[in-house]
Design a protein around this motif. Structure first.
Motif, PDB file in Angstrom:
ATOM      1  N   ILE A 146       0.790  -1.032   0.105  1.00 15.92           N
ATOM      2  CA  ILE A 146       0.009   0.135   0.010  1.00 15.92           C
ATOM      3  C   ILE A 146       0.878   1.295  -0.018  1.00 15.92           C
ATOM      4  N   ALA A 147       0.699   2.164  -0.873  1.00 14.14           N
ATOM      5  CA  ALA A 147       1.211   3.494  -0.894  1.00 14.14           C
ATOM      6  C   ALA A 147       1.201   4.195   0.528  1.00 14.14           C
ATOM      7  N   PRO A 148       2.429   4.885   0.984  1.00 14.27           N
ATOM      8  CA  PRO A 148       2.494   5.244   2.345  1.00 14.27           C
ATOM      9  C   PRO A 148       1.490   6.336   2.680  1.00 14.27           C
ATOM     10  N   LYS A 149       0.952   7.066   1.420  1.00 10.32           N
ATOM     11  CA  LYS A 149      -0.231   8.144   2.105  1.00 10.32           C
ATOM     12  C   LYS A 149      -1.521   7.361   2.296  1.00 10.32           C
ATOM     13  N   ARG A 150      -1.903   6.507   1.456  1.00 14.08           N
ATOM     14  CA  ARG A 150      -3.098   5.579   1.429  1.00 14.08           C
ATOM     15  C   ARG A 150      -2.916   4.993   2.843  1.00 14.08           C
ATOM     16  N   ARG A 151      -1.730   4.312   3.183  1.00 11.41           N
ATOM     17  CA  ARG A 151      -1.551   3.272   4.116  1.00 11.41           C
ATOM     18  C   ARG A 151      -1.495   3.903   5.520  1.00 11.41           C
ATOM     19  N   THR A 152      -1.453   5.167   5.777  1.00 15.60           N
ATOM     20  CA  THR A 152      -1.491   6.065   6.718  1.00 15.60           C
ATOM     21  C   THR A 152      -3.233   6.239   7.270  1.00 15.60           C
ATOM     22  N   ALA A 153      -3.609   6.832   6.021  1.00 16.11           N
ATOM     23  CA  ALA A 153      -5.178   6.881   6.123  1.00 16.11           C
ATOM     24  C   ALA A 153      -5.874   5.640   6.470  1.00 16.11           C
ATOM     25  N   LEU A 154      -5.521   4.494   5.749  1.00 15.62           N
ATOM     26  CA  LEU A 154      -6.153   3.329   5.970  1.00 15.62           C
ATOM     27  C   LEU A 154      -6.021   2.766   7.562  1.00 15.62           C
ATOM     28  N   ALA A 155      -4.785   3.079   8.000  1.00 21.18           N
ATOM     29  CA  ALA A 155      -4.584   2.731   9.445  1.00 21.18           C
ATOM     30  C   ALA A 155      -5.670   3.269  10.328  1.00 21.18           C
ATOM     31  N   ALA A 156      -5.876   4.673  10.194  1.00 20.39           N
ATOM     32  CA  ALA A 156      -6.560   5.250  10.946  1.00 20.39           C
ATOM     33  C   ALA A 156      -7.937   4.560  10.810  1.00 20.39           C
ATOM     34  N   GLU A 157      -8.347   4.423   9.727  1.00 21.59           N
ATOM     35  CA  GLU A 157      -9.826   3.677   9.349  1.00 21.59           C
ATOM     36  C   GLU A 157      -9.720   2.274  10.120  1.00 21.59           C
ATOM     37  N   LEU A 158      -8.782   1.705  10.042  1.00 24.79           N
ATOM     38  CA  LEU A 158      -8.811   0.355  10.835  1.00 24.79           C
ATOM     39  C   LEU A 158      -8.884   0.392  12.229  1.00 24.79           C
ATOM     40  N   GLU A 159      -8.157   1.519  12.813  1.00 20.46           N
ATOM     41  CA  GLU A 159      -7.959   1.631  14.143  1.00 20.46           C
ATOM     42  C   GLU A 159      -9.403   1.801  14.844  1.00 20.46           C
ATOM     43  N   ARG A 160     -10.217   2.446  13.831  1.00 26.28           N
ATOM     44  CA  ARG A 160     -11.907   2.855  14.145  1.00 26.28           C
ATOM     45  C   ARG A 160     -12.862   1.470  13.979  1.00 26.28           C
ATOM     46  N   TRP A 161     -12.331   0.621  13.038  1.00 28.18           N
ATOM     47  CA  TRP A 161     -12.982  -0.381  12.286  1.00 28.18           C
ATOM     48  C   TRP A 161     -12.961  -1.502  12.889  1.00 28.18           C
ATOM     49  N   VAL A 162     -11.695  -2.061  13.676  1.00 27.76           N
ATOM     50  CA  VAL A 162     -11.353  -3.227  14.285  1.00 27.76           C
ATOM     51  C   VAL A 162     -12.368  -3.442  15.573  1.00 27.76           C
ATOM     52  N   THR A 163     -12.662  -4.537  15.952  1.00 25.60           N
ATOM     53  CA  THR A 163     -13.355  -4.939  17.379  1.00 25.60           C
ATOM     54  C   THR A 163     -12.037  -4.355  18.560  1.00 25.60           C
ATOM     55  N   ALA A 164     -11.084  -4.623  18.330  1.00 22.48           N
ATOM     56  CA  ALA A 164     -10.007  -4.461  19.394  1.00 22.48           C
ATOM     57  C   ALA A 164      -8.738  -4.392  18.479  1.00 22.48           C
ATOM     58  N   TYR A 165      -7.601  -3.881  19.074  1.00 18.02           N
ATOM     59  CA  TYR A 165      -6.297  -4.143  18.562  1.00 18.02           C
ATOM     60  C   TYR A 165      -5.380  -3.492  19.696  1.00 18.02           C
ATOM     61  N   ALA A 166      -4.197  -4.032  19.765  1.00 20.59           N
ATOM     62  CA  ALA A 166      -3.110  -3.793  20.842  1.00 20.59           C
ATOM     63  C   ALA A 166      -1.783  -3.725  20.104  1.00 20.59           C
ATOM     64  N   LEU A 167      -0.828  -3.083  20.597  1.00 18.22           N
ATOM     65  CA  LEU A 167       0.725  -3.106  20.043  1.00 18.22           C
ATOM     66  C   LEU A 167       1.590  -3.692  21.075  1.00 18.22           C
ATOM     67  N   GLY A 168       2.724  -4.382  20.826  1.00 17.58           N
ATOM     68  CA  GLY A 168       3.549  -4.711  21.935  1.00 17.58           C
ATOM     69  C   GLY A 168       5.074  -4.584  21.131  1.00 17.58           C
ATOM     70  N   GLU A 169       6.103  -4.003  21.868  1.00 13.32           N
ATOM     71  CA  GLU A 169       7.442  -3.780  21.250  1.00 13.32           C
ATOM     72  C   GLU A 169       8.333  -4.511  22.002  1.00 13.32           C
ATOM     73  N   ALA A 170       9.606  -4.926  21.335  1.00 11.25           N
ATOM     74  CA  ALA A 170      10.580  -5.455  21.985  1.00 11.25           C
ATOM     75  C   ALA A 170      11.705  -4.496  21.546  1.00 11.25           C
ATOM     76  N   SER A 171      12.574  -3.941  22.654  1.00 10.57           N
ATOM     77  CA  SER A 171      13.460  -2.816  22.474  1.00 10.57           C
ATOM     78  C   SER A 171      14.598  -3.211  21.725  1.00 10.57           C
ATOM     79  N   PRO A 172      15.394  -2.385  21.151  1.00  6.62           N
ATOM     80  CA  PRO A 172      16.677  -2.911  20.722  1.00  6.62           C
ATOM     81  C   PRO A 172      17.728  -3.636  21.776  1.00  6.62           C
ATOM     82  N   GLN A 173      17.445  -3.087  22.869  1.00  7.27           N
ATOM     83  CA  GLN A 173      18.317  -3.878  23.911  1.00  7.27           C
ATOM     84  C   GLN A 173      17.812  -5.268  24.209  1.00  7.27           C
ATOM     85  N   GLU A 174      16.495  -5.409  24.249  1.00  4.64           N
ATOM     86  CA  GLU A 174      16.004  -6.617  24.406  1.00  4.64           C
ATOM     87  C   GLU A 174      16.205  -7.582  23.404  1.00  4.64           C
TER      88      GLU A 174
END
Length: 235
Positions: free
Chosen positions: A60-88
């Protein structure tokens, strides 16, 4: 080349064969980067029709991807993010770091999923999670595609913000998101790694000036010996 839109086929299969009621799609971004965390998104979508144009974030083209992510965050039932740091990542290795980030994402959901659709062929989650791996799941599975887009846009934005962090100017994080690029490599060779770089990565092998900073992760056996622990051998 047109791509077939993702479907709920795998999710329906899991519901039918395992009795799972809540199925999460999981995807990661940042695995091959030199700098920044590895980021995992877990998304629950139900069986509703997704926003138009959903597919693997990389298609997906970057501009469209950013817009789509905003749509998806409203559309999904739920979402959550997790990270592991460079040190981890340096301490644990990528497979264990991926699992850590994925568990953080899954445990961040308001309800624990009964099953997980994981992009790729390798199950880096394992027990106690009930996992179905799907090669190119970010193209074929709606929940995984949604996770792919949200994770990509969130991590890219975070890496762009790092350009304003002390010592990070010039590395081009806004353009390369911490991945290898000519600009990134040139500045690394001149200025060396930042606190956001992974120091166990092989790129340091080709940079004599900074090679001494490379971290070597001990095997489980070596770590146990170094700490005076026992390896669990039964003599």
């Amino acid at each position: 080349m047109p791509y077939e839109p993702p479907t709920h086929t795998v999710e329906r299969s899991l519901r039918a064969t395992t009795g799972a009621k809540i199925v999460a799609g999981v995807d990661e971004v940042g695995r091959g980067a030199w700098a920044g965390p590895v980021t995992v998104c877990a998304a629950v979508t139900g069986l509703r029709r997704p926003p138009e144009g959903l597919t693997d974030s990389k298609l997906i083209a970057p501009k469209r991807r950013t817009a789509l992510a905003a749509e998806l965050e409203r559309w999904v039932t739920a979402y959550a993010l997790g990270e592991a740091s460079p040190q981890e990542i340096d301490e644990l290795g990528m497979t264990a770091a991926l699992r850590l980030a994925a568990v953080r994402a899954l445990e961040g959901l308001p309800v624990r999923p009964d099953a997980v659709i994981l992009d790729g062929k390798h199950d880096y989650l394992g027990s106690p999670w009930q996992v179905r791996t799907v090669i190119k799941g970010d193209q074929s599975c709606i929940a995984v595609a949604a996770a792919s887009v949200i994770a990509k846009v969130r991590r890219d934005a975070m890496m762009a913000d790092l350009e304003a962090a002390p010592g990070c100017a010039g590395y081009g994080f806004g353009a390369n998101a911490g991945y290898p690029s000519p600009v990134h490599k040139a500045v690394l060779e001149e200025l060396g790694p930042t606190p956001y770089h992974r120091l166990s990565w092989s790129y340091l092998d080709a940079m004599p000036r900074w090679r001494h900073l490379k971290k070597v992760r001990l095997s489980a056996e070596a770590a146990a010996l170094q700490s005076g622990g026992q390896l669990g051998f039964d003599f």
